[in-house]
Design an enzyme around this catalytic site. Structure first.
Site, short mmCIF file in Angstrom:
data_model
loop_
_atom_site.label_atom_id
_atom_site.label_comp_id
_atom_site.label_asym_id
_atom_site.label_seq_id
_atom_site.Cartn_x
_atom_site.Cartn_y
_atom_site.Cartn_z
N ASN A 9 0.88 -1.17 0.00
CA ASN A 9 0.00 0.00 0.00
C ASN A 9 0.91 1.23 0.00
O ASN A 9 1.47 1.59 1.03
CB ASN A 9 -0.89 -0.01 1.25
CG ASN A 9 -1.70 1.26 1.38
OD1 ASN A 9 -1.84 2.03 0.43
ND2 ASN A 9 -2.25 1.50 2.57
N TRP A 10 1.06 1.82 -1.17
CA TRP A 10 1.99 2.95 -1.28
C TRP A 10 1.44 4.22 -0.65
O TRP A 10 2.16 5.21 -0.51
CB TRP A 10 2.30 3.23 -2.76
CG TRP A 10 3.20 2.23 -3.40
CD1 TRP A 10 3.88 1.22 -2.78
CD2 TRP A 10 3.54 2.14 -4.80
NE1 TRP A 10 4.62 0.51 -3.70
CE2 TRP A 10 4.42 1.06 -4.94
CE3 TRP A 10 3.17 2.87 -5.93
CZ2 TRP A 10 4.95 0.69 -6.17
CZ3 TRP A 10 3.70 2.51 -7.15
CH2 TRP A 10 4.59 1.43 -7.28
N HIS A 95 -9.51 1.21 4.52
CA HIS A 95 -8.25 1.38 5.25
C HIS A 95 -8.52 2.28 6.46
O HIS A 95 -9.34 3.21 6.37
CB HIS A 95 -7.19 2.00 4.33
CG HIS A 95 -5.83 1.96 4.95
ND1 HIS A 95 -5.43 2.88 5.89
CD2 HIS A 95 -4.80 1.10 4.81
CE1 HIS A 95 -4.19 2.59 6.28
NE2 HIS A 95 -3.79 1.50 5.64
N GLU A 97 -6.99 4.67 7.61
CA GLU A 97 -6.82 6.10 7.33
C GLU A 97 -8.06 6.67 6.66
O GLU A 97 -8.43 7.82 6.89
CB GLU A 97 -5.55 6.32 6.47
CG GLU A 97 -4.30 6.11 7.32
CD GLU A 97 -3.08 5.60 6.57
OE1 GLU A 97 -3.02 5.73 5.35
OE2 GLU A 97 -2.20 5.04 7.25
N GLU A 167 -5.64 -5.09 10.46
CA GLU A 167 -4.61 -4.07 10.72
C GLU A 167 -4.91 -3.33 12.01
O GLU A 167 -5.73 -2.39 12.03
CB GLU A 167 -4.59 -3.05 9.58
CG GLU A 167 -4.32 -3.65 8.22
CD GLU A 167 -3.72 -2.62 7.28
OE1 GLU A 167 -2.58 -2.80 6.87
OE2 GLU A 167 -4.38 -1.61 6.98
N GLY A 173 2.15 2.16 10.68
CA GLY A 173 3.09 3.27 10.50
C GLY A 173 3.77 3.71 11.79
O GLY A 173 4.37 4.78 11.84
N SER A 212 3.16 -2.25 10.38
CA SER A 212 4.61 -2.27 10.58
C SER A 212 5.24 -3.64 10.30
O SER A 212 6.21 -4.02 10.95
CB SER A 212 4.98 -1.77 11.99
OG SER A 212 4.52 -0.43 12.16
N GLY A 233 2.70 -1.14 4.28
CA GLY A 233 2.79 0.28 3.97
C GLY A 233 4.23 0.70 3.76
O GLY A 233 4.80 0.52 2.68
N GLY A 234 4.86 1.23 4.80
CA GLY A 234 6.21 1.79 4.70
C GLY A 234 7.22 0.88 4.01
O GLY A 234 7.98 1.32 3.14
C1 PEP Z 1 -0.88 0.07 5.89
O1 PEP Z 1 -0.89 1.22 5.52
O2 PEP Z 1 -1.80 -0.67 5.55
C2 PEP Z 1 0.22 -0.39 6.73
C3 PEP Z 1 0.15 -1.58 7.24
O3 PEP Z 1 1.25 0.50 6.93
P1 PEP Z 1 2.65 0.17 7.64
O4 PEP Z 1 3.16 -1.13 7.06
O5 PEP Z 1 3.54 1.31 7.30
O6 PEP Z 1 2.39 0.06 9.11
#
Ligand code: PEP
Length: 250
Positions: A9-10, A95, A97, A167, A173, A212, A233-234
């Site tokens: 997930n960019w 998501h 966010e 999640e 993040g 993460s 994500g990251g």
């Molecule tokens: C995400 O955005 O779905 C996510 C899991 O981010 P991160 O891996 O950065 O925690």
């Protein structure tokens, strides 16, 4: 046997030039990914570039959100057909966010899940609890409520046409990952919740962990029985890290 799926997930990151380098790096390392399915969920504006670069590779792609509407006066929105026009296979819905920053409710997310599925996209349904909810001991209730909204709208069998991403919001993040045991406990509870409605769907549906996940912790998380991949994500923004996770998935 569920095939593991790793999806990047960019979010709102990248440029035409950084995306080119990132995808070149991912494609170059895909030979070492034996069995896992791999996908990238890109900012919609880059889907033309992403589809041009990934066509013919083992990496699928998709969007991070979609409108419930098919077309019309909805400024700034992206429809399922627009995502399909660029050969998207997946789309993230709900998501955290989107839920927390843009006020998406369980009902709206369920509608997006249905619109995506009916159009022929595979929705990645994000669910998960806040830190406060975990500390109050209501994690399973929150996840159950979020999944139930989809079941009530589309029926339990619809879940098998998408992917669920568990999640925990406090892990996204933040660098704080759920321990493999903690994640497995919630994944098993989610599967059990679905099994009470349809055992075959529960057995089939893939449940990713997200929060993460990185090159160092992926193998331990992915080794757990009910963790069928990751939403990343990251760590999806660096080819080396993303590939290490994909390889850990098999
Ligand atoms: C995400 O955005 O779905 C996510 C899991 O981010 P991160 O891996 O950065 O925690």
């Amino acid at each position: 046997m569920r095939k593991p799926i790793i999806a990047g997930n960019w979010k709102m990151n990248g440029s035409r030039s950084s995306i080119k380098d990132l995808l070149d790096g991912i494609k170059a390392g895909m030979g070492d990914v034996k069995s896992a399915e791999v996908a990238i969920c890109a900012p919609a504006i880059y889907l033309a570039d992403v589809s041009a670069q990934l066509t013919g590779s083992k990496v699928a792609w998709g969007g991070q959100n979609l409108s419930t509407e098919a077309s019309g006066a909805f400024t700034g929105e992206i429809s399922a057909d627009m995502l399909l026009d660029f050969k998207s296979e997946y789309v993230i819905v709900g998501h955290s966010e989107r839920r927390t920053l843009y006020g998406e409710t369980d009902e709206l997310v369920a509608e997006k899940f249905e619109v995506a599925r009916k159009a022929g996209l595979k929705p990645i349904l994000c669910i998960g609890e806040s830190l406060e909810e975990r500390e109050s001991g209501v994690t399973n209730e929150v996840c159950g409520r979020q999944i139930n909204a989809v079941i009530e709208r589309s029926g339990v069998k619809a879940l098998a046409e998408g992917v669920i991403a568990y999640e925990p919001i406090w892990a996204i993040g933040t660098g704080k990952t759920a321990t493999p045991e903690m994640a497995q406990e919630t994944h098993a509870a989610i599967r059990q919740f679905i099994a009470e409605k349809d055992a075959a769907v529960a057995e089939k549906v893939r449940i990713q962990y997200g929060g993460s996940m990185n090159a160092a912790n992926a193998a331990d998380l992915l080794a757990m029985e009910d963790i069928d991949g990751g939403l990343i994500g990251g760590a999806s923004l660096k080819a080396e890290d993303f590939l290490a996770i994909c390889k850990a998935a098999g």
